[in-house]
Design a protein around this motif. Sequence first.
Motif, PDB file in Angstrom:
ATOM      1  N   UNK A 357      13.378  -8.613  10.309  1.00 44.65           N
ATOM      2  CA  UNK A 357      12.680  -8.918   9.642  1.00 44.65           C
ATOM      3  C   UNK A 357      12.173  -8.429   8.333  1.00 44.65           C
ATOM      4  N   UNK A 358      10.346  -7.306   9.302  1.00 45.37           N
ATOM      5  CA  UNK A 358       9.647  -6.285   8.760  1.00 45.37           C
ATOM      6  C   UNK A 358      10.987  -4.933   7.954  1.00 45.37           C
ATOM      7  N   UNK A 359      11.555  -5.529   8.802  1.00 40.17           N
ATOM      8  CA  UNK A 359      12.930  -4.112   8.404  1.00 40.17           C
ATOM      9  C   UNK A 359      14.065  -4.170   7.433  1.00 40.17           C
ATOM     10  N   UNK A 360      14.012  -5.473   7.229  1.00 41.18           N
ATOM     11  CA  UNK A 360      15.298  -6.045   6.255  1.00 41.18           C
ATOM     12  C   UNK A 360      14.003  -5.559   4.665  1.00 41.18           C
ATOM     13  N   UNK A 361      12.805  -6.523   4.540  1.00 39.62           N
ATOM     14  CA  UNK A 361      11.808  -6.034   3.539  1.00 39.62           C
ATOM     15  C   UNK A 361      11.186  -5.013   3.036  1.00 39.62           C
ATOM     16  N   UNK A 362      11.336  -3.749   4.462  1.00 41.84           N
ATOM     17  CA  UNK A 362      11.208  -2.316   3.829  1.00 41.84           C
ATOM     18  C   UNK A 362      12.371  -1.639   3.793  1.00 41.84           C
ATOM     19  N   UNK A 363      13.444  -1.793   4.080  1.00 40.81           N
ATOM     20  CA  UNK A 363      14.546  -1.495   2.903  1.00 40.81           C
ATOM     21  C   UNK A 363      15.022  -1.867   1.978  1.00 40.81           C
ATOM     22  N   UNK A 364      14.284  -3.460   1.716  1.00 38.22           N
ATOM     23  CA  UNK A 364      15.098  -3.697   0.715  1.00 38.22           C
ATOM     24  C   UNK A 364      14.023  -3.182  -0.566  1.00 38.22           C
ATOM     25  N   UNK A 365      12.831  -3.078  -0.642  1.00 37.34           N
ATOM     26  CA  UNK A 365      11.914  -3.062  -1.146  1.00 37.34           C
ATOM     27  C   UNK A 365      12.053  -2.085  -2.332  1.00 37.34           C
ATOM     28  N   UNK A 366      12.619  -0.979  -2.019  1.00 38.18           N
ATOM     29  CA  UNK A 366      13.103   0.245  -2.841  1.00 38.18           C
ATOM     30  C   UNK A 366      14.203  -0.052  -4.177  1.00 38.18           C
ATOM     31  N   UNK A 367      14.787  -1.064  -4.127  1.00 39.98           N
ATOM     32  CA  UNK A 367      15.228  -1.582  -5.062  1.00 39.98           C
ATOM     33  C   UNK A 367      14.557  -2.287  -5.752  1.00 39.98           C
ATOM     34  N   UNK A 368      13.677  -3.052  -5.630  1.00 39.12           N
ATOM     35  CA  UNK A 368      12.796  -3.362  -7.342  1.00 39.12           C
ATOM     36  C   UNK A 368      11.399  -2.354  -7.142  1.00 39.12           C
ATOM     37  N   UNK A 369      11.690  -0.949  -6.823  1.00 39.76           N
ATOM     38  CA  UNK A 369      10.903   0.072  -7.266  1.00 39.76           C
ATOM     39  C   UNK A 369      11.647   1.047  -8.637  1.00 39.76           C
ATOM     40  N   UNK A 370      12.276   0.720  -8.843  1.00 43.56           N
ATOM     41  CA  UNK A 370      12.637   0.986 -10.489  1.00 43.56           C
ATOM     42  C   UNK A 370      12.263   2.739 -10.923  1.00 43.56           C
ATOM     43  N   UNK A 371      10.626   2.525 -11.007  1.00 47.98           N
ATOM     44  CA  UNK A 371      10.152   3.829 -11.346  1.00 47.98           C
ATOM     45  C   UNK A 371       9.556   4.236 -10.530  1.00 47.98           C
ATOM     46  N   UNK A 372       9.901   3.637  -9.687  1.00 48.37           N
ATOM     47  CA  UNK A 372       8.905   4.404  -7.736  1.00 48.37           C
ATOM     48  C   UNK A 372       7.533   3.372  -7.742  1.00 48.37           C
ATOM     49  N   UNK A 373       7.499   2.623  -8.459  1.00 52.39           N
ATOM     50  CA  UNK A 373       6.302   1.615  -8.344  1.00 52.39           C
ATOM     51  C   UNK A 373       6.508   0.151  -8.187  1.00 52.39           C
TER      52      UNK A 373
END
Length: 476
Positions: A357-373
């Motif tokens: 579960x943690x790995x999935x959240x961490x892997x997907x998080x960059x999808x929602x950081x278009x400007x690095x934030x």
Amino acid sequence: MHEVILSVGIDIGTSTTQLIFSRLTIENRATSYTVPRIDIVEKEVVYRSKIYFTPLKSATEIDAEAVKEIVREEYRAAGMTPGELRTGAVIITGETARKRNANEVLAALSDLAGDFVVATAGPDLESVLSARGAGADALSKREHTVIANLDVGGGTSNIALYEKGALRGTSCLDIGGRLIKVEQDRLSYIYPKIHDLARSHGISISVGEAADEKKLYAVCRLMAAQLAQALHLIQPDGDHAGLYTNAGRPLPETPRIRGVTYSGGVADCVYQPPGGDVFRYGDVGVLLGRAIREDPDLGRVERYEALETIRATVVGAGTHTTEVSGSTIRYERNKLPIKNVPILKVSEEEEASLETLKASILDQMPLYMPEGKAEQIAIAFTGEKRTGFAEIQALAAAVTESAKEVIRSRHPLIVVVENDIGKALGNALNVMLQHEKDVICIDGIKTLSGDYIDIGEPIAGGQVLPVVIKTLIFNS
């Protein structure tokens, strides 16, 4: 419940702007004793707009009024009015999403798009949207294989990698058909990275010179080779690392790619070689399509037909509403209402253990950081089989460890679960965060990856939160 509604999809991309109007049939598939779940059971595209070049005032500014006029004109051509459309999506993608006034464009369309899903898609999220629109995710699941979709547009090439229906990675390179522009048979624009790529391979091109088809095809072959390198079909050369977009990263080397689909404006030139003037679109898109089709390394994996090419990113949107009991949720009243929040969904398979579960959240998080934030997101999972005190505490710890980007941001931490543990989980999160972070935790809601959520102000004396789940409709 059975209802037919009209939907519109508006895609404002690097090179092109287009609309699609759809007729959606929706039904409540839940039983009388369960939370409503409205599904789209049938969809029909009733009108496809002309494809327009996205109007720009300058290299850094979109012409918001010109975009609005395009949308107005296509509403008229389709015989539609804003009042007839129950739902829809406005997506700004590619280089256009990085223009300084992208939000102004969304505001300009507010009277035409109402409460539709509105998103400025960064390169990672755009990779996922276009791949799903092209059908690459469903294809990989159906064929039990690994498929990469390459969405080759005017300014960027967005890549998403799927293994048996599961997303394994995304990437984006500055490779596109309009990175070299042609006006009156002369080069009018060359993107600096492409100019450097050509020069490093001994090809000299400059603005103002005559458009030489043979020379420009050689440059396009270099661009196609970079795509093969991005798929790990050949070793990367010294130019490769510099061609990723800002904060871009390569795809993982495993799993190995077995097939590809193509979407985006250049894709039609890959699948169906056009005749006639190769510079008819004022760029090298036709030549780039030919170079991709003829690249020997890209040809070593199977090429599948995409369900959509230039219109892959979005073909409309659906919506449904449900209510959540206030007895099993936790929310911050002063943070509501909140609208158009994308869902980061952990699959049931990934939820099997807290580590996955943690790995999935961490892997997907960059999808929602278009400007690095981190932007505002809602983290969603079922929460099944985790109802005891110790289990909920462990689940809260897993969320706080993997959602640090959101916790550090100015946005509230939003968690959406299906199981009735919202209040207990929300309280646990609040304690772990030492009451220093706004937490909204709701339950009884089923979501899908790619959904967007609206959470309204409390009603019925604060016992109920109205929740709207907006689902982007992709081909299946």
